[in-house]
Motif scaffolding. Structure first.
Motif, PDB file in Angstrom:
ATOM      1  N   HIS A 139       0.812  -1.211   0.000  1.00 39.27           N
ATOM      2  CA  HIS A 139       0.000   0.000   0.000  1.00 39.27           C
ATOM      3  C   HIS A 139       0.853   1.273   0.000  1.00 39.27           C
ATOM      4  O   HIS A 139       0.725   2.103  -0.889  1.00 39.27           O
ATOM      5  CB  HIS A 139      -0.958   0.012   1.189  1.00 39.27           C
ATOM      6  CG  HIS A 139      -2.093  -0.969   1.061  1.00 39.27           C
ATOM      7  ND1 HIS A 139      -2.684  -1.264  -0.133  1.00 39.27           N
ATOM      8  CD2 HIS A 139      -2.740  -1.715   2.001  1.00 39.27           C
ATOM      9  CE1 HIS A 139      -3.654  -2.144   0.058  1.00 39.27           C
ATOM     10  NE2 HIS A 139      -3.703  -2.437   1.337  1.00 39.27           N
ATOM     11  N   ASP A 155       3.781   1.053  -2.724  1.00 47.10           N
ATOM     12  CA  ASP A 155       3.072   0.999  -4.008  1.00 47.10           C
ATOM     13  C   ASP A 155       2.517   2.379  -4.366  1.00 47.10           C
ATOM     14  O   ASP A 155       2.638   2.835  -5.508  1.00 47.10           O
ATOM     15  CB  ASP A 155       1.939  -0.029  -3.919  1.00 47.10           C
ATOM     16  CG  ASP A 155       1.309  -0.312  -5.269  1.00 47.10           C
ATOM     17  OD1 ASP A 155       2.007  -0.235  -6.296  1.00 47.10           O
ATOM     18  OD2 ASP A 155       0.104  -0.624  -5.306  1.00 47.10           O
ATOM     19  N   SER A 156       1.915   3.062  -3.412  1.00 50.15           N
ATOM     20  CA  SER A 156       1.359   4.391  -3.663  1.00 50.15           C
ATOM     21  C   SER A 156       2.443   5.385  -4.068  1.00 50.15           C
ATOM     22  O   SER A 156       2.227   6.239  -4.938  1.00 50.15           O
ATOM     23  CB  SER A 156       0.635   4.912  -2.416  1.00 50.15           C
ATOM     24  OG  SER A 156      -0.505   4.124  -2.119  1.00 50.15           O
ATOM     25  N   ASP A 205      -7.703  11.699  -6.168  1.00 47.57           N
ATOM     26  CA  ASP A 205      -7.569  10.242  -6.089  1.00 47.57           C
ATOM     27  C   ASP A 205      -8.994   9.679  -6.078  1.00 47.57           C
ATOM     28  O   ASP A 205      -9.699   9.772  -5.074  1.00 47.57           O
ATOM     29  CB  ASP A 205      -6.803   9.887  -4.808  1.00 47.57           C
ATOM     30  CG  ASP A 205      -6.696   8.390  -4.578  1.00 47.57           C
ATOM     31  OD1 ASP A 205      -7.064   7.617  -5.478  1.00 47.57           O
ATOM     32  OD2 ASP A 205      -6.240   8.008  -3.479  1.00 47.57           O
ATOM     33  N   THR A 235     -10.622   6.227  -3.699  1.00 45.07           N
ATOM     34  CA  THR A 235      -9.410   6.115  -2.882  1.00 45.07           C
ATOM     35  C   THR A 235      -9.448   4.994  -1.866  1.00 45.07           C
ATOM     36  O   THR A 235      -8.396   4.516  -1.427  1.00 45.07           O
ATOM     37  CB  THR A 235      -9.142   7.463  -2.174  1.00 45.07           C
ATOM     38  OG1 THR A 235      -7.881   7.409  -1.517  1.00 45.07           O
ATOM     39  CG2 THR A 235     -10.239   7.783  -1.166  1.00 45.07           C
ATOM     40  N   PHE A 284      -5.398   5.243  -0.716  1.00 39.20           N
ATOM     41  CA  PHE A 284      -4.268   4.946  -1.599  1.00 39.20           C
ATOM     42  C   PHE A 284      -4.583   5.321  -3.037  1.00 39.20           C
ATOM     43  O   PHE A 284      -5.638   4.927  -3.549  1.00 39.20           O
ATOM     44  CB  PHE A 284      -3.921   3.456  -1.525  1.00 39.20           C
ATOM     45  CG  PHE A 284      -3.730   2.951  -0.134  1.00 39.20           C
ATOM     46  CD1 PHE A 284      -2.699   3.421   0.662  1.00 39.20           C
ATOM     47  CD2 PHE A 284      -4.587   2.002   0.388  1.00 39.20           C
ATOM     48  CE1 PHE A 284      -2.537   2.953   1.954  1.00 39.20           C
ATOM     49  CE2 PHE A 284      -4.429   1.530   1.676  1.00 39.20           C
ATOM     50  CZ  PHE A 284      -3.400   2.007   2.466  1.00 39.20           C
ATOM     51  N   PRO A 285      -3.705   6.061  -3.697  1.00 35.43           N
ATOM     52  CA  PRO A 285      -2.385   6.539  -3.244  1.00 35.43           C
ATOM     53  C   PRO A 285      -2.389   7.925  -2.608  1.00 35.43           C
ATOM     54  O   PRO A 285      -1.342   8.447  -2.250  1.00 35.43           O
ATOM     55  CB  PRO A 285      -1.581   6.587  -4.546  1.00 35.43           C
ATOM     56  CG  PRO A 285      -2.598   7.021  -5.565  1.00 35.43           C
ATOM     57  CD  PRO A 285      -3.887   6.327  -5.149  1.00 35.43           C
ATOM     58  N   ARG A 338      -6.231   3.675  -8.523  1.00 40.96           N
ATOM     59  CA  ARG A 338      -5.530   2.462  -8.125  1.00 40.96           C
ATOM     60  C   ARG A 338      -6.569   1.352  -7.989  1.00 40.96           C
ATOM     61  O   ARG A 338      -7.476   1.433  -7.170  1.00 40.96           O
ATOM     62  CB  ARG A 338      -4.809   2.687  -6.793  1.00 40.96           C
ATOM     63  CG  ARG A 338      -3.986   1.515  -6.293  1.00 40.96           C
ATOM     64  CD  ARG A 338      -3.234   1.954  -5.047  1.00 40.96           C
ATOM     65  NE  ARG A 338      -2.401   0.908  -4.503  1.00 40.96           N
ATOM     66  CZ  ARG A 338      -2.752   0.133  -3.471  1.00 40.96           C
ATOM     67  NH1 ARG A 338      -3.943   0.287  -2.895  1.00 40.96           N
ATOM     68  NH2 ARG A 338      -1.924  -0.776  -3.019  1.00 40.96           N
TER      69      ARG A 338
END
Length: 220
Positions: free
Chosen positions: A53, A56-57, A72, A75, A79-80, A142
């Motif tokens: 998380h 990766d973000s 985002d 979200t 994330f992110p 994401r």
């Protein structure tokens, strides 16, 4: 390896330095605390949260210029958007989430960590609030669906010259190619970046693109 060292080394492997480990680790604590009560994520161990998380973000941080207006969409647990805001407080980050319990969590994170650069909106991406239409420099996603879906959802939020930053798994490049072949008139691909997530070996693809129609409007 401690959580702090895991975070520092993982960030370093993707080119991120000087991160606020105190805020990131407080975020991990809140994710674990709330995750016991509501369905925030299937990933709940500290190690998995940090790698899958947080790190990766941060893989998309290089595509967010300082001071950018970022939204985002979908979200979830932040994330992110939240890791990006912690890493670069100059960003103006809007988190859009449709699930009320997750919105409550996001508000707790904002308050607890003092993230003044974050705005939180409870709503669906399809129902574009008039005040958010065409105002963002970057729109990011994401794990929110197909390339076609995220392009359709994200385009109305972009300001002229804005870019879409799409986070995908290992099939992301092929997904984009299929979309672009089917709808070549909609989006211009600026770049794709393929990478391997530190400590996991998992493949990631980042796609950066912008609407062709907006470019045409600018040229007229």
């Amino acid at each position: 390896m401690t959580n702090e060292r895991l975070l520092i080394e993982g960030a370093d492997q993707i080119g991120i330095e000087n991160i606020r480990t105190d805020l990131f680790l407080s975020y991990v604590d809140l994710l674990r605390k709330w995750g016991r009560r509501i369905n925030l994520s299937s990933v709940l161990t500290d190690r998995e949260i940090i790698i899958k998380h947080l790190i990766d973000s941060l893989t998309v941080a290089e595509f967010m210029p300082p001071g950018s207006r970022v939204i985002d969409i979908g979200t979830g647990a932040g994330f992110p958007g939240i890791p990006l805001s912690i890493y670069d407080p100059s960003l103006n980050v809007t988190l859009l989430e449709s699930v009320g319990k997750k919105v409550a969590f996001l508000k707790d994170v904002k308050r607890s960590l003092g993230l003044n650069g974050i705005d939180i909106h409870h709503g669906r991406a399809e129902e574009v609030d008039r005040g958010m239409r065409g105002v963002f420099d970057r729109v990011t996603f994401r794990a929110l669906g197909s390339v076609g879906t995220v392009v359709a959802l994200g385009t109305p939020y972009l300001d002229i010259g804005g870019e879409m930053v799409i986070m995908k798994g290992p099939r992301g490049k092929k997904e984009w190619e299929d979309y672009a072949n089917r709808y070549p008139e909609y989006m211009e691909l600026l770049l794709t970046k393929e990478l391997e997530l530190p400590f996991s070996g998992e493949k990631r693809v980042i796609i950066v693109a912008k609407p062709i129609s907006q470019q045409m409007e600018t040229e007229v």
